[in-house]
Design an enzyme around this catalytic site. Structure first.
Site, PDB file in Angstrom:
ATOM      1  N   ASP A  77     -11.110   2.074   3.251  1.00  0.00           N
ATOM      2  CA  ASP A  77     -11.633   1.122   3.551  1.00  0.00           C
ATOM      3  C   ASP A  77     -13.135   0.947   3.436  1.00  0.00           C
ATOM      4  OD1 ASP A  77      -9.482  -0.968   3.804  1.00  0.00           O
ATOM      5  OD2 ASP A  77      -9.164  -0.432   5.844  1.00  0.00           O
TER       6      ASP A  77
ATOM      7  N   GLN B 236      -4.751  -1.628   9.055  1.00  0.00           N
ATOM      8  CA  GLN B 236      -4.516  -2.762   8.604  1.00  0.00           C
ATOM      9  C   GLN B 236      -5.403  -3.738   9.467  1.00  0.00           C
ATOM     10  OE1 GLN B 236      -3.284  -3.650   6.089  1.00  0.00           O
ATOM     11  NE2 GLN B 236      -3.817  -5.793   5.831  1.00  0.00           N
TER      12      GLN B 236
ATOM     13  N   LYS C 297       0.830  -1.464   0.197  1.00  0.00           N
ATOM     14  CA  LYS C 297       0.180   0.070  -0.251  1.00  0.00           C
ATOM     15  C   LYS C 297       1.278   1.474  -0.102  1.00  0.00           C
ATOM     16  CE  LYS C 297      -3.755  -2.533   2.348  1.00  0.00           C
ATOM     17  NZ  LYS C 297      -4.627  -2.875   3.160  1.00  0.00           N
TER      18      LYS C 297
HETATM   19  N1  GUN Z   1      -6.798  -7.134   6.009  1.00  0.00           N
HETATM   20  C1  GUN Z   1      -7.402  -7.935   4.469  1.00  0.00           C
HETATM   21  N2  GUN Z   1      -7.689  -6.993   4.066  1.00  0.00           N
HETATM   22  C2  GUN Z   1      -8.189  -5.413   4.460  1.00  0.00           C
HETATM   23  C3  GUN Z   1      -8.570  -4.522   3.561  1.00  0.00           C
HETATM   24  O1  GUN Z   1      -8.374  -4.366   2.773  1.00  0.00           O
HETATM   25  N3  GUN Z   1      -8.324  -3.374   4.808  1.00  0.00           N
HETATM   26  C4  GUN Z   1      -7.872  -3.655   5.668  1.00  0.00           C
HETATM   27  N4  GUN Z   1      -7.764  -2.932   6.589  1.00  0.00           N
HETATM   28  N5  GUN Z   1      -7.226  -4.983   6.289  1.00  0.00           N
HETATM   29  C5  GUN Z   1      -7.052  -6.133   5.363  1.00  0.00           C
END
Ligand code: GUN
Length: 287
Positions: free
Chosen positions: A119, A96, A52
């Site tokens: 998100d 996350q 990211k």
């Molecule tokens: N963990 C697995 N997929 C995601 C996601 O799309 N966003 C976040 N914040 N954590 C994750």
């Protein structure tokens, strides 16, 4: 042989579009900033978080990185989120997941200001999606809609079957397909006769978390098959929830793993960050 849907190439196009938008915003004095929070050192989460941050660097989005130890108290995380909510120079906040077991994920998600929830996990954004109002849409399902559209696959009027009912993928995917005027069925681990249900799909989206579970018997000839899985097979090789070898011989179109849905999630996160910056800027003008 099915059309292979190249998520890597499509995500690259989207990242290039975002890069251009970020540059245009920056020229108007509107920088775009994403704050990324990781709690603990789960190796998979570290890979995702680094990807990211790399995508932010590519698109010109400023990323702020926060690492809390596994043992951090929930209050510490909530206090950090509170500070980032208040900061005018932070447009998006991403925590996350998964979080350590002693933390309440729902409470953490609810602490993020909905206008910064890139998100799309906050109940306000989930509700907005449900009733067709503007808001942030979770990145993986939003990326799947882009994959379909940019591959020339018609959604309106089609039979779509979503296998999986998670809050992150299955439920928002079903709502987005509905918004695109598809006829949508959500199947899951308790569905009776899954083969019969999935065999009706013109568009089959699979998020079961079980390596190569979906074989050709589950797929209608010519269907578009979208594989959200990220699994390891018996030889520890990365694979999806769909048996690619078998299903690509019968499907009309299929996403590979890796290189299908995965790269789209991050591209859509970048898009959501731009959306956040634009929304907050117009909020300033209107206040
Ligand atoms: N963990 C697995 N997929 C995601 C996601 O799309 N966003 C976040 N914040 N954590 C994750």
């Amino acid at each position: 042989m099915a059309q292979i849907i190249d998520g890597k190439a499509i995500s690259q196009t989207i990242k290039d579009e975002v890069k251009k938008e970020v540059q245009e915003l920056s020229e108007k004095g509107i920088p775009v900033t994403l704050a990324v929070i990781q709690v603990g050192e789960d190796p998979a989460s570290t890979v995702y978080v680094n990807n990211k941050k790399r995508a932010c660097a590519y698109t010109g989005i400023r990323s702020l990185s926060y690492n809390l130890p596994e043992s951090a108290a929930q209050e510490e995380l909530l206090s950090l989120i509170g500070q980032l909510n208040e900061r005018e120079d932070v447009n998006g906040i991403l925590v996350q997941l998964p979080l350590p077991g002693h933390m309440d994920e729902d409470a953490v998600i609810e602490a993020i200001c909905p206008r910064k929830d890139v998100d799309g996990f906050h109940p306000q954004n989930v509700g907005a999606l449900c009733i067709g109002k503007p808001g942030f849409v979770p990145c993986t399902p939003a990326g799947i809609i882009e994959l379909l559209k940019r591959s020339g696959i018609e959604i309106a009027g089609k039979e779509c079957v979503m296998i999986g009912r998670s809050n992150i993928v299955g439920k928002p995917m079903a709502l987005l397909l509905l918004r695109e005027n598809a006829t949508v069925t959500v199947a899951h681990s308790r569905t009776a006769d899954l083969k019969e249900v999935s065999g009706r799909a013109d568009i089959l989206v699979v998020a079961t978390g079980r390596a190569r579970m979906i074989t050709a018997e589950y797929v209608k000839p010519g269907a578009a098959v979208i594989d959200v899985g990220m699994d390891r097979d018996e030889n520890n090789k990365l694979c999806g929830d769909v048996d690619f070898e078998a299903v690509s011989g019968i499907a009309g179109a299929i996403t590979p793993v890796p290189g299908g849905v995965g790269p789209m999630t991050i591209a859509m996160l970048m898009k959501n960050c731009v959306q956040a910056a634009r929304m907050q800027e117009s909020g300033k003008k209107n206040s």
